[in-house]
Design a protein around this motif. Structure first.
Motif, PDB file in Angstrom:
ATOM      1  N   ILE A  27      14.033   0.694 -14.281  1.00 31.70           N
ATOM      2  CA  ILE A  27      12.780   0.447 -13.560  1.00 31.70           C
ATOM      3  C   ILE A  27      11.597   0.511 -14.524  1.00 31.70           C
ATOM      4  O   ILE A  27      10.650  -0.285 -14.430  1.00 31.70           O
ATOM      5  N   GLY A  28      11.645   1.434 -15.485  1.00 34.87           N
ATOM      6  CA  GLY A  28      10.591   1.509 -16.489  1.00 34.87           C
ATOM      7  C   GLY A  28      10.527   0.267 -17.348  1.00 34.87           C
ATOM      8  O   GLY A  28       9.436  -0.230 -17.673  1.00 34.87           O
ATOM      9  N   PRO A  43       7.899  11.532   5.950  1.00 38.87           N
ATOM     10  CA  PRO A  43       7.963  10.064   6.013  1.00 38.87           C
ATOM     11  C   PRO A  43       8.926   9.530   4.963  1.00 38.87           C
ATOM     12  O   PRO A  43       9.379  10.294   4.102  1.00 38.87           O
ATOM     13  N   PRO A  44       9.244   8.230   4.997  1.00 43.10           N
ATOM     14  CA  PRO A  44      10.065   7.658   3.925  1.00 43.10           C
ATOM     15  C   PRO A  44       9.422   7.946   2.574  1.00 43.10           C
ATOM     16  O   PRO A  44       8.197   7.906   2.433  1.00 43.10           O
ATOM     17  N   THR A  45      10.241   8.228   1.587  1.00 44.37           N
ATOM     18  CA  THR A  45       9.725   8.666   0.292  1.00 44.37           C
ATOM     19  C   THR A  45       8.766   7.663  -0.318  1.00 44.37           C
ATOM     20  O   THR A  45       7.750   8.034  -0.918  1.00 44.37           O
ATOM     21  N   ILE A  73       0.273  -3.417 -10.852  1.00 43.17           N
ATOM     22  CA  ILE A  73       1.716  -3.408 -11.107  1.00 43.17           C
ATOM     23  C   ILE A  73       2.284  -2.002 -10.939  1.00 43.17           C
ATOM     24  O   ILE A  73       3.371  -1.806 -10.389  1.00 43.17           O
ATOM     25  N   SER A  74       1.551  -0.995 -11.383  1.00 42.15           N
ATOM     26  CA  SER A  74       2.020   0.380 -11.308  1.00 42.15           C
ATOM     27  C   SER A  74       2.104   0.860  -9.860  1.00 42.15           C
ATOM     28  O   SER A  74       3.069   1.537  -9.475  1.00 42.15           O
ATOM     29  N   GLU A  75       1.112   0.502  -9.043  1.00 46.36           N
ATOM     30  CA  GLU A  75       1.169   0.870  -7.628  1.00 46.36           C
ATOM     31  C   GLU A  75       2.383   0.242  -6.951  1.00 46.36           C
ATOM     32  O   GLU A  75       3.067   0.882  -6.143  1.00 46.36           O
ATOM     33  N   GLU A  76       2.647  -1.008  -7.291  1.00 49.46           N
ATOM     34  CA  GLU A  76       3.813  -1.691  -6.726  1.00 49.46           C
ATOM     35  C   GLU A  76       5.104  -1.038  -7.200  1.00 49.46           C
ATOM     36  O   GLU A  76       6.076  -0.920  -6.432  1.00 49.46           O
ATOM     37  N   THR A  77       5.129  -0.575  -8.449  1.00 55.48           N
ATOM     38  CA  THR A  77       6.335   0.038  -9.001  1.00 55.48           C
ATOM     39  C   THR A  77       6.608   1.391  -8.355  1.00 55.48           C
ATOM     40  O   THR A  77       7.768   1.749  -8.127  1.00 55.48           O
ATOM     41  N   THR A  78       5.567   2.150  -8.038  1.00 55.44           N
ATOM     42  CA  THR A  78       5.758   3.422  -7.340  1.00 55.44           C
ATOM     43  C   THR A  78       6.528   3.211  -6.046  1.00 55.44           C
ATOM     44  O   THR A  78       7.488   3.939  -5.747  1.00 55.44           O
ATOM     45  N   VAL A  79       6.132   2.198  -5.281  1.00 54.45           N
ATOM     46  CA  VAL A  79       6.780   1.941  -3.990  1.00 54.45           C
ATOM     47  C   VAL A  79       8.151   1.301  -4.185  1.00 54.45           C
ATOM     48  O   VAL A  79       9.156   1.758  -3.622  1.00 54.45           O
ATOM     49  N   ARG A  80       8.206   0.244  -4.980  1.00 56.85           N
ATOM     50  CA  ARG A  80       9.472  -0.477  -5.165  1.00 56.85           C
ATOM     51  C   ARG A  80      10.515   0.392  -5.853  1.00 56.85           C
ATOM     52  O   ARG A  80      11.676   0.450  -5.436  1.00 56.85           O
ATOM     53  N   GLY A  81      10.116   1.070  -6.928  1.00 56.13           N
ATOM     54  CA  GLY A  81      11.055   1.890  -7.673  1.00 56.13           C
ATOM     55  C   GLY A  81      11.612   3.018  -6.824  1.00 56.13           C
ATOM     56  O   GLY A  81      12.811   3.314  -6.858  1.00 56.13           O
ATOM     57  N   THR A  82      10.745   3.648  -6.039  1.00 54.34           N
ATOM     58  CA  THR A  82      11.192   4.733  -5.167  1.00 54.34           C
ATOM     59  C   THR A  82      12.176   4.229  -4.121  1.00 54.34           C
ATOM     60  O   THR A  82      13.211   4.846  -3.868  1.00 54.34           O
ATOM     61  N   ARG A  83      11.856   3.080  -3.518  1.00 50.64           N
ATOM     62  CA  ARG A  83      12.754   2.514  -2.504  1.00 50.64           C
ATOM     63  C   ARG A  83      14.110   2.155  -3.125  1.00 50.64           C
ATOM     64  O   ARG A  83      15.168   2.441  -2.536  1.00 50.64           O
ATOM     65  N   GLU A  84      14.083   1.555  -4.298  1.00 50.31           N
ATOM     66  CA  GLU A  84      15.333   1.170  -4.953  1.00 50.31           C
ATOM     67  C   GLU A  84      16.192   2.396  -5.259  1.00 50.31           C
ATOM     68  O   GLU A  84      17.412   2.375  -5.060  1.00 50.31           O
ATOM     69  N   LEU A  85      15.579   3.456  -5.743  1.00 46.74           N
ATOM     70  CA  LEU A  85      16.340   4.664  -6.061  1.00 46.74           C
ATOM     71  C   LEU A  85      16.961   5.273  -4.804  1.00 46.74           C
ATOM     72  O   LEU A  85      18.087   5.778  -4.841  1.00 46.74           O
ATOM     73  N   ARG A  86      16.227   5.223  -3.693  1.00 54.63           N
ATOM     74  CA  ARG A  86      16.776   5.749  -2.442  1.00 54.63           C
ATOM     75  C   ARG A  86      17.967   4.917  -1.986  1.00 54.63           C
ATOM     76  O   ARG A  86      18.985   5.461  -1.520  1.00 54.63           O
ATOM     77  N   GLU A  87      17.867   3.601  -2.135  1.00 59.62           N
ATOM     78  CA  GLU A  87      18.977   2.727  -1.747  1.00 59.62           C
ATOM     79  C   GLU A  87      20.177   2.904  -2.669  1.00 59.62           C
ATOM     80  O   GLU A  87      21.331   2.883  -2.222  1.00 59.62           O
ATOM     81  N   ALA A 126      -1.869   9.175 -15.509  1.00 61.54           N
ATOM     82  CA  ALA A 126      -0.662   8.818 -14.760  1.00 61.54           C
ATOM     83  C   ALA A 126      -0.785   7.388 -14.262  1.00 61.54           C
ATOM     84  O   ALA A 126      -1.833   6.983 -13.757  1.00 61.54           O
ATOM     85  N   LEU A 127       0.287   6.615 -14.409  1.00 61.77           N
ATOM     86  CA  LEU A 127       0.281   5.224 -13.963  1.00 61.77           C
ATOM     87  C   LEU A 127       1.131   5.022 -12.706  1.00 61.77           C
ATOM     88  O   LEU A 127       0.716   4.345 -11.780  1.00 61.77           O
ATOM     89  N   TRP A 128       2.341   5.590 -12.687  1.00 65.46           N
ATOM     90  CA  TRP A 128       3.182   5.466 -11.500  1.00 65.46           C
ATOM     91  C   TRP A 128       4.222   6.571 -11.484  1.00 65.46           C
ATOM     92  O   TRP A 128       4.500   7.186 -12.514  1.00 65.46           O
ATOM     93  N   ILE A 129       4.762   6.824 -10.289  1.00 63.46           N
ATOM     94  CA  ILE A 129       5.692   7.938 -10.109  1.00 63.46           C
ATOM     95  C   ILE A 129       6.872   7.504  -9.242  1.00 63.46           C
ATOM     96  O   ILE A 129       6.798   6.550  -8.477  1.00 63.46           O
ATOM     97  N   MET A 130       7.982   8.221  -9.386  1.00 67.66           N
ATOM     98  CA  MET A 130       9.128   8.062  -8.493  1.00 67.66           C
ATOM     99  C   MET A 130       9.971   9.333  -8.602  1.00 67.66           C
ATOM    100  O   MET A 130      10.046   9.954  -9.664  1.00 67.66           O
TER     101      MET A 130
END
Length: 325
Positions: A38-39, A110-112, A253-267, A134-138
């Motif tokens: 993801i990084g 709520p969902p992560t 891009i970083s805001e999108e990665t926080t959401v997308r990356g977190t969702r992908e890791l949960r899946e 900080a740019l993005w988190i998961m």
């Protein structure tokens, strides 16, 4: 163009292509790890969005900086960008110690991926005080209990079991559940389970599978633990050296990665559960079992929160605590 003037190491590592700066981006794991993947995708998106003017070059396996040294390396301009681990920064930022706790981050309520953007401003503010942006988190997902002899179907059955933990707060959680915590490096878990040095290990599904722990601990109780946090950060000098347009592009891009990356890791965690069930005796913990565990652990969460005294850190841990309840 991004311009860095922070020492000889940068000069050796930065690219010299006219009109662009290739900034090393330190990753704590190898390139096949999902966090790293993801990084890497984030770095590619940044390069495309800035027409190659801002290019982060991923370097895996902590080759540039070790996990415990990440924040100091960013603040001291040893590396321009890195993916850090929140619990490894807890000595400097006490609120991050809370994240070491199992179930410190919500999974479904709520969902992560909805919770992460809400707590990001606190994470960002805490790091800014240490010259890091900080740019993005998961978070990390998929924790469970791998045991050598049996499935532990209730918290009462943890009593007296020797369970490997990572860090003092996880150790306190085990003690609160009646177990005996054992501190071991990750590289020693397989042998310790094999030799009976420990009865169980708190472990993520991905590590359980990749290290073939099912060979020596064929009983896995899936608690869906989520916690800690992977944080991609840059030095404040690096950030301020970017143009406003570049900052806006990277922020989007970083805001999108926080959401997308977190969702992908949960899946991914959910798919790992299927793989574990195919290789081990698998038990998905029920809501009642989880409620019993949270009741035992509640004093530990409160103790960790009590060690945080600053306003921003207090807001962060209280927000996370409220999600978990």
């Amino acid at each position: 163009m991004t311009k860095l003037t922070t020492g000889a190491l940068f000069a050796a590592l930065l690219g010299t292509q006219a009109g662009a700066a290739d900034m090393p981006y330190s990753l704590p794991f190898n390139d096949t790890n999902e966090f790293s993947r993801i990084g890497i995708e984030w770095a590619q998106a940044v390069s495309e969005a800035t027409d190659g003017e801002v290019t982060f070059e991923p370097v895996g396996n902590s080759a540039l900086v070790t996990i415990p040294e990440t924040l100091d390396a960013i603040a001291g301009s040893v590396v321009p960008a890195a993916m850090g681990v929140a619990s490894a920064m807890a000595g400097t930022i006490p609120a991050f110690g809370y994240l070491e706790l199992n179930l410190s981050v919500p999974v479904n309520n709520p969902p992560t991926e909805d919770a992460m953007p809400q707590i990001f401003p606190d994470v960002e503010k805490l790091l800014l005080a240490h010259d890091a942006k900080a740019l993005w988190i998961m978070p990390a997902f998929g924790g469970g209990l791998a045991c050598t002899q049996e499935i532990l179907e209730s918290v009462d059955e943890w009593e007296g079991k020797k369970i490997r933990t990572a860090g003092r707060w996880q150790a306190k959680q085990m003690e609160a559940a009646g177990a005996s915590p054992v501190s071991l490096p990750a590289s020693d878990i397989y042998t310790a389970l094999q030799n009976g040095t420990i009865d169980c290990a708190l472990i993520s599904g991905s590590i359980y599978l990749s290290n073939s722990l099912f060979e020596v601990a064929p009983y896995f109780s899936d608690y869906g633990f989520a916690g800690n946090m992977l944080i991609t950060l840059v030095g404040i000098d690096v950030w301020e050296d970017l143009s406003e347009a570049q900052q806006q592009a990277i922020t989007k891009i970083s805001e999108e990665t926080t959401v997308r990356g977190t969702r992908e890791l949960r899946e991914i965690s959910a798919s790992e559960a299927e793989n574990i069930a195919a290789k081990a005796t698998y038990h998905k913990v029920t809501d009642d079992e989880m409620a019993q565990l949270l009741e035992r652990w509640d004093p530990v969460y409160r103790e960790a929160m009590a060690e945080v005294s600053d306003e921003t850190g207090t807001h962060l841990v209280e927000t996370l605590y409220a999600y978990g309840r």
